[in-house]
Design a protein around this motif. Sequence first.
Motif, PDB file in Angstrom:
ATOM      1  N   VAL A  70      -4.054  -8.480  -1.032  1.00 57.73           N
ATOM      2  CA  VAL A  70      -2.672  -7.987  -0.978  1.00 57.73           C
ATOM      3  C   VAL A  70      -2.057  -8.564   0.290  1.00 57.73           C
ATOM      4  CG1 VAL A  70      -1.283  -5.920  -0.545  1.00 57.73           C
ATOM      5  CG2 VAL A  70      -3.046  -5.883  -2.327  1.00 57.73           C
ATOM      6  N   ILE A  81      -2.711  -8.513   4.030  1.00 58.27           N
ATOM      7  CA  ILE A  81      -2.749  -7.142   4.574  1.00 58.27           C
ATOM      8  C   ILE A  81      -4.151  -6.583   4.384  1.00 58.27           C
ATOM      9  CG2 ILE A  81      -1.853  -4.790   4.354  1.00 58.27           C
ATOM     10  CD1 ILE A  81       0.691  -5.978   3.078  1.00 58.27           C
ATOM     11  N   ILE A  82      -4.669  -6.798   3.204  1.00 56.19           N
ATOM     12  CA  ILE A  82      -5.993  -6.232   2.913  1.00 56.19           C
ATOM     13  C   ILE A  82      -6.655  -7.034   1.802  1.00 56.19           C
ATOM     14  CG2 ILE A  82      -5.142  -4.522   1.235  1.00 56.19           C
ATOM     15  CD1 ILE A  82      -7.191  -2.552   2.512  1.00 56.19           C
ATOM     16  N   PHE A  90      -5.534  -1.124  -6.448  1.00 63.32           N
ATOM     17  CA  PHE A  90      -4.244  -1.399  -5.809  1.00 63.32           C
ATOM     18  C   PHE A  90      -3.151  -1.368  -6.875  1.00 63.32           C
ATOM     19  CE2 PHE A  90      -3.809  -5.810  -7.309  1.00 63.32           C
ATOM     20  CZ  PHE A  90      -5.127  -6.104  -7.628  1.00 63.32           C
ATOM     21  N   GLY A  91      -1.906  -1.270  -6.365  1.00 64.66           N
ATOM     22  CA  GLY A  91      -0.767  -1.243  -7.283  1.00 64.66           C
ATOM     23  C   GLY A  91      -0.328   0.164  -7.633  1.00 64.66           C
ATOM     24  N   ALA A  94       3.895   1.513  -6.310  1.00 68.87           N
ATOM     25  CA  ALA A  94       5.072   1.317  -7.167  1.00 68.87           C
ATOM     26  C   ALA A  94       4.963   2.145  -8.446  1.00 68.87           C
ATOM     27  CB  ALA A  94       5.226  -0.168  -7.495  1.00 68.87           C
ATOM     28  N   LEU A  95       3.727   2.389  -8.844  1.00 68.69           N
ATOM     29  CA  LEU A  95       3.522   3.197 -10.050  1.00 68.69           C
ATOM     30  C   LEU A  95       3.925   4.646  -9.791  1.00 68.69           C
ATOM     31  CD1 LEU A  95       2.242   2.027 -12.652  1.00 68.69           C
ATOM     32  CD2 LEU A  95       0.193   3.286 -12.065  1.00 68.69           C
ATOM     33  N   ARG A 101       7.282  -3.587  -6.423  1.00 68.96           N
ATOM     34  CA  ARG A 101       6.032  -3.861  -5.712  1.00 68.96           C
ATOM     35  C   ARG A 101       6.296  -4.112  -4.222  1.00 68.96           C
ATOM     36  NH1 ARG A 101       1.990  -2.000  -8.823  1.00 68.96           N
ATOM     37  NH2 ARG A 101       1.767  -3.113 -10.774  1.00 68.96           N
ATOM     38  N   ALA A 103       4.196  -5.527  -2.092  1.00 67.82           N
ATOM     39  CA  ALA A 103       3.471  -6.678  -1.557  1.00 67.82           C
ATOM     40  C   ALA A 103       3.081  -7.608  -2.702  1.00 67.82           C
ATOM     41  CB  ALA A 103       2.231  -6.192  -0.807  1.00 67.82           C
ATOM     42  N   ILE A 146      -4.179   5.056   3.058  1.00 73.94           N
ATOM     43  CA  ILE A 146      -3.375   3.901   3.511  1.00 73.94           C
ATOM     44  C   ILE A 146      -2.448   4.322   4.655  1.00 73.94           C
ATOM     45  CG2 ILE A 146      -1.516   2.312   2.852  1.00 73.94           C
ATOM     46  CD1 ILE A 146      -2.705   2.105   0.091  1.00 73.94           C
ATOM     47  N   THR A 150      -2.648   2.809   8.377  1.00 72.46           N
ATOM     48  CA  THR A 150      -1.477   2.106   8.922  1.00 72.46           C
ATOM     49  C   THR A 150      -1.048   2.749  10.226  1.00 72.46           C
ATOM     50  OG1 THR A 150      -0.797   1.590   6.670  1.00 72.46           O
ATOM     51  CG2 THR A 150       0.864   1.307   8.378  1.00 72.46           C
ATOM     52  N   ARG A 153      -3.441   1.734  12.907  1.00 75.41           N
ATOM     53  CA  ARG A 153      -3.284   0.327  13.281  1.00 75.41           C
ATOM     54  C   ARG A 153      -2.048   0.098  14.123  1.00 75.41           C
ATOM     55  NH1 ARG A 153      -4.205  -1.709   8.267  1.00 75.41           N
ATOM     56  NH2 ARG A 153      -1.995  -1.949   7.906  1.00 75.41           N
TER      57      ARG A 153
END
Length: 160
Positions: A70, A81-82, A90-91, A94-95, A101, A103, A146, A150, A153
């Motif tokens: 991603v 990113i990852i 992933f994904g 947006a779902l 999306r 990314a 996530i 984040t 980080r």
Amino acid sequence: MSKFPFFKPHISLRYEQLNSVMLFETLTRREFSTIDAMLHERDYVKDELIFDVGEDSQAIYIVLSGAASVARRANGVEEEIIRLGPGDFFGELALLDNAPRSAVARAAEDCRLVVMFRADLAALADTHVALSSKILLQMARHLAHIVRQTAMRTGATLHV
Ligand code: CMP
């Protein structure tokens, strides 16, 4: 679109492959058999686009083998990113919120993904409420992970 067709392996094999994947780890075998027909396997070759940033979301993806990546795109350059390996998914963002999306997703290596489409997940919410709640809760847990990663980080706090 991938030039490879969907595959439909036998359910018990797939159950063995997927019952320890975070997204499905809270499902009973019986619940898993209910969603099995909604899971489609798809092969991607290294560097193939899985979806692009800004696209409408149609599905969530689980890595069965190989690796996906991603990335964010800035000035035409993709910055990872990852990297996601077997068992990762992933994904889901947006779902969950119907947004585009966030990314770009690509095959980092030749990989096989399990794809579950939004329409099937939505139908499940009508027909199997408890089962769909379990999957949605796992997505929410992943999202929390996530956000925490984040925040750690970037040094941001989680206060709003
Ligand atoms: P979605 O926005 O649907 O499409 C891109 C996906 O990449 C996103 O859902 C998440 O599953 C994943 N993703 C985006 N940003 C991050 C991040 N910072 N850490 C981990 N995964 C991410």
